[in-house]
Motif scaffolding. Structure first.
Motif, mmCIF file in Angstrom:
data_model
loop_
_atom_site.group_PDB
_atom_site.id
_atom_site.type_symbol
_atom_site.label_atom_id
_atom_site.label_comp_id
_atom_site.label_asym_id
_atom_site.label_seq_id
_atom_site.Cartn_x
_atom_site.Cartn_y
_atom_site.Cartn_z
ATOM 1 N N VAL A 277 19.861 42.994 24.769
ATOM 2 C CA VAL A 277 20.596 43.318 25.993
ATOM 3 C C VAL A 277 22.075 43.524 25.671
ATOM 4 O O VAL A 277 22.718 44.468 26.157
ATOM 5 N N GLY A 278 22.625 42.643 24.844
ATOM 6 C CA GLY A 278 24.034 42.769 24.472
ATOM 7 C C GLY A 278 24.337 44.044 23.713
ATOM 8 O O GLY A 278 25.439 44.607 23.833
ATOM 9 N N MET A 279 23.363 44.549 22.932
ATOM 10 C CA MET A 279 23.596 45.776 22.167
ATOM 11 C C MET A 279 23.763 46.990 23.065
ATOM 12 O O MET A 279 24.284 48.024 22.638
ATOM 13 N N LEU A 280 23.319 46.860 24.319
ATOM 14 C CA LEU A 280 23.462 47.970 25.256
ATOM 15 C C LEU A 280 24.788 47.931 26.006
ATOM 16 O O LEU A 280 25.083 48.833 26.785
ATOM 17 N N LEU A 281 25.576 46.874 25.806
ATOM 18 C CA LEU A 281 26.839 46.717 26.522
ATOM 19 C C LEU A 281 27.984 47.296 25.699
ATOM 20 O O LEU A 281 28.191 46.926 24.541
ATOM 21 N N GLN A 331 25.342 32.551 41.068
ATOM 22 C CA GLN A 331 25.418 33.450 39.920
ATOM 23 C C GLN A 331 24.144 34.301 39.777
ATOM 24 O O GLN A 331 23.143 34.091 40.441
ATOM 25 N N VAL A 332 24.222 35.274 38.863
ATOM 26 C CA VAL A 332 23.085 36.133 38.529
ATOM 27 C C VAL A 332 22.421 35.547 37.291
ATOM 28 O O VAL A 332 23.096 35.186 36.326
ATOM 29 N N GLY A 333 21.093 35.440 37.320
ATOM 30 C CA GLY A 333 20.384 34.704 36.281
ATOM 31 C C GLY A 333 19.922 35.531 35.100
ATOM 32 O O GLY A 333 20.040 36.763 35.072
ATOM 33 N N GLU A 334 19.353 34.812 34.099
ATOM 34 C CA GLU A 334 18.898 35.476 32.875
ATOM 35 C C GLU A 334 17.725 36.416 33.117
ATOM 36 O O GLU A 334 17.552 37.417 32.429
ATOM 37 N N LEU A 335 16.889 36.120 34.127
ATOM 38 C CA LEU A 335 15.781 37.028 34.421
ATOM 39 C C LEU A 335 16.277 38.344 35.005
ATOM 40 O O LEU A 335 15.550 39.339 35.022
ATOM 41 N N ALA A 336 17.519 38.357 35.508
ATOM 42 C CA ALA A 336 18.105 39.610 35.980
ATOM 43 C C ALA A 336 18.264 40.598 34.822
ATOM 44 O O ALA A 336 18.184 41.816 35.018
ATOM 45 N N PHE A 337 18.500 40.085 33.598
ATOM 46 C CA PHE A 337 18.578 40.972 32.443
ATOM 47 C C PHE A 337 17.252 41.691 32.228
ATOM 48 O O PHE A 337 17.207 42.862 31.874
ATOM 49 N N LEU A 338 16.172 40.926 32.444
ATOM 50 C CA LEU A 338 14.842 41.511 32.311
ATOM 51 C C LEU A 338 14.637 42.617 33.352
ATOM 52 O O LEU A 338 14.138 43.705 33.044
ATOM 53 N N LEU A 349 18.228 53.104 36.738
ATOM 54 C CA LEU A 349 19.612 52.720 36.451
ATOM 55 C C LEU A 349 20.103 53.501 35.245
ATOM 56 O O LEU A 349 19.421 53.562 34.205
ATOM 57 N N ASP A 350 21.288 54.093 35.367
ATOM 58 C CA ASP A 350 21.861 54.758 34.202
ATOM 59 C C ASP A 350 22.639 53.743 33.363
ATOM 60 O O ASP A 350 22.737 52.559 33.719
ATOM 61 N N GLN A 351 23.210 54.205 32.258
ATOM 62 C CA GLN A 351 23.865 53.281 31.328
ATOM 63 C C GLN A 351 25.074 52.590 31.955
ATOM 64 O O GLN A 351 25.284 51.394 31.760
ATOM 65 N N ASP A 352 25.863 53.315 32.742
ATOM 66 C CA ASP A 352 27.035 52.700 33.376
ATOM 67 C C ASP A 352 26.619 51.644 34.396
ATOM 68 O O ASP A 352 27.242 50.569 34.485
ATOM 69 N N GLN A 353 25.592 51.947 35.179
ATOM 70 C CA GLN A 353 25.108 50.976 36.164
ATOM 71 C C GLN A 353 24.551 49.731 35.473
ATOM 72 O O GLN A 353 24.800 48.597 35.905
ATOM 73 N N PHE A 354 23.805 49.967 34.389
ATOM 74 C CA PHE A 354 23.267 48.836 33.627
ATOM 75 C C PHE A 354 24.397 47.975 33.074
ATOM 76 O O PHE A 354 24.352 46.738 33.158
ATOM 77 N N SER A 355 25.424 48.582 32.517
ATOM 78 C CA SER A 355 26.547 47.836 31.943
ATOM 79 C C SER A 355 27.299 47.058 33.020
ATOM 80 O O SER A 355 27.736 45.922 32.786
ATOM 81 N N LEU A 356 27.455 47.663 34.201
ATOM 82 C CA LEU A 356 28.143 46.977 35.291
ATOM 83 C C LEU A 356 27.365 45.739 35.731
ATOM 84 O O LEU A 356 27.944 44.660 35.931
ATOM 85 N N ILE A 357 26.042 45.877 35.862
ATOM 86 C CA ILE A 357 25.204 44.738 36.264
ATOM 87 C C ILE A 357 25.240 43.647 35.203
ATOM 88 O O ILE A 357 25.374 42.456 35.511
ATOM 89 N N LEU A 358 25.126 44.055 33.952
ATOM 90 C CA LEU A 358 25.134 43.086 32.855
ATOM 91 C C LEU A 358 26.463 42.333 32.804
ATOM 92 O O LEU A 358 26.494 41.100 32.661
ATOM 93 N N SER A 359 27.562 43.031 32.943
ATOM 94 C CA SER A 359 28.873 42.386 32.909
ATOM 95 C C SER A 359 29.042 41.422 34.077
ATOM 96 O O SER A 359 29.575 40.313 33.914
ATOM 97 N N THR A 360 28.576 41.832 35.253
ATOM 98 C CA THR A 360 28.665 40.957 36.434
ATOM 99 C C THR A 360 27.874 39.672 36.226
ATOM 100 O O THR A 360 28.335 38.576 36.563
ATOM 101 N N ALA A 361 26.667 39.804 35.652
ATOM 102 C CA ALA A 361 25.834 38.625 35.411
ATOM 103 C C ALA A 361 26.517 37.657 34.447
ATOM 104 O O ALA A 361 26.536 36.436 34.673
ATOM 105 N N ILE A 362 27.089 38.188 33.380
ATOM 106 C CA ILE A 362 27.731 37.329 32.380
ATOM 107 C C ILE A 362 28.932 36.603 32.980
ATOM 108 O O ILE A 362 29.108 35.394 32.788
#
Length: 658
Positions: A277-281, A331-338, A349-362
């Protein structure tokens, strides 16, 4: 080395980053995600070359993660909070999904991406919340029970989300696909219930009989991954099959062994998943969009936290509980990454949307430990302006009987043991218990009990500490111990309160609050080991007991820091080592029967002193020299080992069979 070198890099860098996250009091998954960022294609330097293959391996981590959730699921965990968990949590999920859908529209996303955003925001982090509650000593409180119940249902909700949401990407046939997916899921569940509940336990018994932990581990892994692969061939989610396999295994006698066997494998592949997941950020995206990320995090956290807190209040939880639930579950949980990864693969979800969600969760995960610490001070501040609702209390039938009694806070194993001891010695007592099932068991056993949360002052007042002799806080939560001591210090300043503390910091806090006595479970366990060890090494019981008493009376501070036991305790033990007592029964044909210490000249001939006589249950201390010994008397003879040996040889009648 190809993918093997990539895995080595991920594991080594993941370990380093995980340790760094631990030092910063963050969950290890944050470190694993950072490791993926460092080894990803956006940062340069060391880079994983087989990203696609790593993502495929990461699917095994997802399957094992959901298999573990299925294994750990238990309806018993939901019973104490079943209403807020089974009814309130679905309401919370629906409300947050709707809010996320509106939020996505505000961000300019299409309806599908917005729906994925709402679903992702609706899930909280079981891992982060449990670690936060454990580190802050609030496990076992009513707030923690409510949150655990809600988290279980949220974790279960991710399974239908993984089945339903991907079908929405095919709008023209979405209804038909969704219906067919539901039919296939129902058929699969029926097959697992009919065949799996009989066949899987039978297979597990056969493997367990080999007594090979290696084969059992391989079997459990094959079961989780094999059934997951079968569901994938069946047209369903790979993770869904693993989850159902975990549910089936959880009903068998081998569920606990299966869980402990699979945990190391799950954690290792979980590292690969979070790193993938981190490699996509893209760090450049994070730096370039930080205002949007921060705004999305705060808006989502405020709304979700408010919804969680209000739902807890609507289901009857009052005082600090709604506030604590809202400040922890935002907070947003680890299963949200899944879910986010599934949405990216489905094209929603495109790459920018995915990155925004991932950053928000972290970011939301990082904020959780700090936010949770605000619950108690915020509750105190609000208490100055608002009148809190009364705490839920089931009172005793006859509270006037509570005088010169002992208050036991916590009706678990320790609390029930203390209640049995007080019953045996005839001391009145009352138990305070917050969990409904233990409360009902205590009532059924006719043990005086008050139902309520001891962190609420009205509950403690219901036990009348102003008329009590002592308070024993047997609850494992440090928050409960601290709060009860504060209430008792205010209500009855001279009341003795005994609490438990883990570690030097908790011990210091309780001492400052005025706790008269503190029990440290780990050190008490060490003392008990020391008692048994010294007795088996031949030390006299009196010397061993005096040693233990001296250690306790001189305090544990130096032992906490790894120093030697108090010198005074060691000196006392050495002084008493050569002096102990022996209990000798006067038998009818014993030379002692009908004689006295003076007539037998016991002191002069053996060196032993008769310091007590137990007769018909009564203790006669320091018996007169002319006291006549009677059959059935127990003589307390004090002397050194050789002196006691001479006394036994001369006067004691050996037992038959010696």
């Amino acid at each position: 080395m190809g993918i093997a070198a990539d895995i080595v890099l991920l594991v080594v860098i993941g370990l380093v980053c995980g340790l760094a996250a631990y030092r910063l009091k963050q969950p290890p998954i944050i470190g694993y995600i950072v490791a993926g960022v460092l080894l990803g294609p956006f940062t340069g330097g060391l880079t994983v070359s087989s990203i696609h293959e790593i993502e495929k391996l990461a699917e095994i981590g997802v399957a094992l993660l959901l298999f573990g959730i299925g294994l750990e699921f238990s309806l018993d965990d939901l019973k104490p909070v079943r209403k807020v968990a089974l009814i309130g949590t679905p309401i919370q999920i629906v409300l947050v999904i709707a809010f996320g859908w509106l939020l996505g529209g505000w961000l300019g996303w299409d309806w599908q991406a917005s729906l994925w955003l709402g679903s992702i925001l609706s899930l909280s982090s079981t891992m982060v919340i449990l670690k936060t509650m454990e580190s802050q000593g609030v496990m076992g409180t009513l707030s923690s029970r409510v949150m655990i119940g809600m988290l279980i249902v949220q974790d279960l909700a991710v399974v239908p989300m993984l089945v339903v949401l991907p079908t929405l990407s095919h709008l023209e046939s979405g209804g038909a696909l969704l219906g067919w997916a539901a039919v296939k899921a129902a058929l699969f569940l029926a097959l697992m219930i009919v065949v799996g509940k009989r066949g899987i336990p039978w297979l597990m018994r056969r493997v367990a009989r080999t007594e090979s932990s290696e084969l059992f581990l391989v079997f459990v892994a094959a079961l989780a991954l094999g059934i997951g692969y079968g569901t994938w061939l069946f047209g369903l989610s790979f993770a869904f099959g693993a989850f159902v396999a975990g549910l089936v295994v959880s009903e068998s006698d081998y569920s606990h062994h299966a869980l402990t066997s699979i945990l190391p494998l799950r954690d290792l592949f979980g590292l690969l998943f979070f790193a993938s997941v981190g490699m996509l950020l893209d760090p450049a995206f994070l730096l370039g969009h930080w205002p949007v990320i921060l705004a999305l995090t705060l808006v989502a956290a405020v709304f979700k936290g408010t919804v969680c807190g209000v739902i807890a209040r609507l289901f009857g939880y009052v005082n600090i509980v709604p506030l604590a639930v809202g400040l922890v579950m935002f907070q947003v949980g680890e299963l949200a990454f899944l879910l986010a990864e599934s949405g990216r693969q489905a094209g929603a979800l495109d790459q920018d949307q995915f990155s925004l969600i991932l950053s928000t969760a972290i970011v939301s995960m990082i904020l959780t430990p700090q936010s949770s610490r605000l619950a108690a001070p915020a509750y105190r501040v609000l208490g100055r302006f608002f009148r809190h609702p009364p705490a839920t209390i089931f009172r005793l039938d006859n509270e006037d009987a509570l005088r010169d009694h002992v208050i036991i806070v916590g009706g678990g194993l320790v609390g029930r043991f203390l209640a049995n001891v007080l019953t045996s010695v005839g001391v009145p007592f009352v138990v305070i218990e917050v969990a409904h099932q233990p409360f009902e068991r205590l009532k059924a056993d006719n043990i005086p009990v008050i139902y309520g949360d001891a962190t609420q002052r009205p509950v403690v007042e219901a036990a009348h500490p102003e008329r009590a002799r002592m308070v024993l806080v047997a609850a494992p939560s440090f928050v409960v111990v601290r709060q009860v001591i504060e209430y008792c210090r205010d209500i009855a300043p001279d009341l003795t309160v005994i609490g438990r503390a883990v570690g030097e910091e908790q011990l210091r806090v309780l001492r400052e609050l005025g706790a008269k006595q503190v029990v440290q479970p780990a050190l008490e366990t060490g003392l008990e080991y020391a008692r048994k060890m010294l007795r088996l090494l031949g030390m006299p019981p009196l010397a061993v007991q005096c040693f233990a008493d001296a250690v306790q009376s001189e305090g544990y501070a130096q032992i906490c820091q790894g120093d030697q036991p108090p010198a005074g305790a060691l000196q006392q033990m050495e002084a008493l080592r050569a002096m102990d007592v022996a209990w000798v029964e006067v038998l009818p044909d014993s030379p002692l029967s009908g004689q006295s210490p003076a007539s037998l000249n016991i002191r002069k001939t053996t060196g032993v002193s008769i310091v007590g006589v137990m007769r018909h249950g009564d203790m006669l201390p320091n018996p007169a020299p002319d006291l006549t010994f009677q059959p059935g008397d127990l003589l307390m003879a004090m002397g050194g080992p050789e002196q006691r040996k001479v006394f036994r040889e001369r006067f004691a009648q050996p037992d038959k069979g010696e």
